[in-house]
Design a protein around this motif. Structure first.
Motif, PDB file in Angstrom:
ATOM      1  N   UNK A 115       1.137  -1.319   0.459  1.00 46.46           N
ATOM      2  CA  UNK A 115       0.005  -0.189   0.215  1.00 46.46           C
ATOM      3  C   UNK A 115       1.070   1.378  -0.246  1.00 46.46           C
ATOM      4  N   UNK A 116       2.036   1.208   0.107  1.00 49.21           N
ATOM      5  CA  UNK A 116       3.167   1.909   0.360  1.00 49.21           C
ATOM      6  C   UNK A 116       3.233   3.135  -0.740  1.00 49.21           C
ATOM      7  N   UNK A 117       3.128   1.847  -2.179  1.00 55.83           N
ATOM      8  CA  UNK A 117       3.578   2.030  -3.536  1.00 55.83           C
ATOM      9  C   UNK A 117       2.360   3.082  -3.747  1.00 55.83           C
ATOM     10  N   UNK A 118       1.235   3.381  -3.404  1.00 57.83           N
ATOM     11  CA  UNK A 118       0.151   4.355  -3.719  1.00 57.83           C
ATOM     12  C   UNK A 118       0.511   5.350  -4.053  1.00 57.83           C
ATOM     13  N   UNK A 119       0.348   6.071  -5.688  1.00 60.57           N
ATOM     14  CA  UNK A 119       0.746   7.400  -5.629  1.00 60.57           C
ATOM     15  C   UNK A 119      -0.628   8.081  -5.440  1.00 60.57           C
ATOM     16  N   UNK A 120       0.045   9.164  -6.037  1.00 65.08           N
ATOM     17  CA  UNK A 120      -1.226  10.300  -5.796  1.00 65.08           C
ATOM     18  C   UNK A 120      -1.779   9.887  -7.247  1.00 65.08           C
ATOM     19  N   UNK A 121      -3.620  10.400  -7.787  1.00 73.87           N
ATOM     20  CA  UNK A 121      -3.829  10.368  -8.653  1.00 73.87           C
ATOM     21  C   UNK A 121      -4.620   8.889  -9.023  1.00 73.87           C
ATOM     22  N   UNK A 122      -4.280   7.888  -8.255  1.00 73.55           N
ATOM     23  CA  UNK A 122      -4.186   5.950  -8.339  1.00 73.55           C
ATOM     24  C   UNK A 122      -5.755   6.702  -8.683  1.00 73.55           C
ATOM     25  N   UNK A 123      -6.174   4.822  -8.655  1.00 73.08           N
ATOM     26  CA  UNK A 123      -7.351   4.736  -9.254  1.00 73.08           C
ATOM     27  C   UNK A 123      -7.694   3.351  -8.170  1.00 73.08           C
ATOM     28  N   UNK A 124      -8.907   3.391  -7.860  1.00 68.27           N
ATOM     29  CA  UNK A 124      -9.710   2.542  -6.544  1.00 68.27           C
ATOM     30  C   UNK A 124     -10.657   2.264  -7.110  1.00 68.27           C
ATOM     31  N   UNK A 125     -10.767   0.837  -7.506  1.00 67.75           N
ATOM     32  CA  UNK A 125     -12.425   0.769  -7.438  1.00 67.75           C
ATOM     33  C   UNK A 125     -13.047  -0.518  -6.757  1.00 67.75           C
ATOM     34  N   UNK A 126     -14.450  -0.008  -6.383  1.00 66.07           N
ATOM     35  CA  UNK A 126     -15.332  -0.190  -5.291  1.00 66.07           C
ATOM     36  C   UNK A 126     -16.094  -0.633  -5.927  1.00 66.07           C
ATOM     37  N   UNK A 127     -17.163  -1.528  -5.122  1.00 64.00           N
ATOM     38  CA  UNK A 127     -17.926  -2.192  -5.384  1.00 64.00           C
ATOM     39  C   UNK A 127     -19.483  -0.957  -5.199  1.00 64.00           C
ATOM     40  N   UNK A 128     -20.152  -0.771  -6.938  1.00 66.21           N
ATOM     41  CA  UNK A 128     -21.351   0.440  -6.831  1.00 66.21           C
ATOM     42  C   UNK A 128     -22.454   0.535  -5.799  1.00 66.21           C
TER      43      UNK A 128
END
Length: 271
Positions: A117-130
């Motif tokens: 999780x430390x590799x997450x960068x600014x502006x990255x996209x994350x999918x969650x259930x609708x």
């Protein structure tokens, strides 16, 4: 005398009807995939004991409850109490959970693009259930991972609108729950329910963080109409489901699933 004869005939017909009902197989609806495998395993054990159980797998969650409500099946196993309460309210149903025994299907954050999780960068996209409940579970897990902060006190009613801090400006994308695993080729991170993960051939051990919290409202339990919850066939089948063989099947064949109602357990979110 005529009234006595009529009463005897009515009683005889009632006995015949009850007997015929008892001879009918118990019909259990379930979702395709890991939960369906679990129900089918328990049904085989029951059939070996002389309890006639028929398993019907459906992919439509709405149809799974409608089949119970209409009487086409006797009960289902696919949903937790939080989802059931929402469906009862939205669709005018009155279905009830039959027993405490069941299983928890955890959710986790997965990625094909980063290892931690430390590799997450600014502006990255994350999918969650609708879907509101699983979407809320996704947001709550993102908060536990330290990626966002949510308005307090919302519980499972939390939504994207309740994100009060998003320091990495993550792009939250809402997708059909069955599609979040497939979205991993396109997004940096996705919230995936273990039910869908296993069905797609994914490995629960690859989760960057997995939520194994035991919450009573998240236990998938048998659900029936109030007039069917005391059906002796259903009670007999649930007793088989509570057996050590079923618990062992969950632990060995359904990785990451958590048996519930078999004995006292304690789990928490792990990383």
């Amino acid at each position: 005398m005529a009234l006595i004869r009529m009463a005897r005939v009515a009683g005889f017909l009632l006995a015949l009807t009850a007997g015929a009902f008892a001879d009918q197989p118990l019909k259990i609806a379930t979702s395709a995939g890991p939960v369906g495998q679990l129900v089918s395993f328990a049904a085989k054990l029951a059939n070996d004991k002389g309890i006639d159980v028929k398993v019907i797998e459906l992919t439509d969650w709405v149809a799974l409850n409608e089949a119970v409500y209409s009487g086409d099946v006797d009960a289902n196993l696919f949903q937790h109490g939080t989802y059931l309460a929402l469906q009862n309210k939205q669709r005018g149903l009155n279905l009830v959970q039959v027993d405490k025994v069941g299983v928890i299907a955890p959710v986790g954050l997965f990625s094909k693009k980063i290892k931690t999780l430390d590799e997450i960068k600014s502006g990255d996209s994350v999918a969650i259930p609708n879907e509101p409940l699983n979407g809320a579970r996704g947001l709550i897990l993102l908060e536990r991972a330290g990626l966002i902060k949510l308005a307090p006190g919302k519980g499972f009613s939390v939504s994207k609108l309740d994100i009060v801090e998003n320091p990495k400006n993550l792009k939250i994308i809402e997708l059909d729950p069955a599609q979040t695993y497939r979205s991993l080729d396109d997004v940096t991170l996705a919230l995936v329910n273990i039910t869908y993960l296993l069905a797609a051939g994914g490995d629960p051990k690859s989760a960057l963080i997995i939520d194994r919290t035991v919450d009573d409202g998240l236990v998938l339990r048998f659900t029936a109409r109030p007039d069917k919850q005391d059906d002796p066939r259903l009670k007999a089948f649930i007793q088989v489901f509570k057996s050590p063989e079923v618990k062992q099947f969950i632990e060995e064949k359904l990785p990451a699933f958590i048996p519930a109602g078999f004995d006292t357990q304690s789990h928490s979110a792990t990383r």
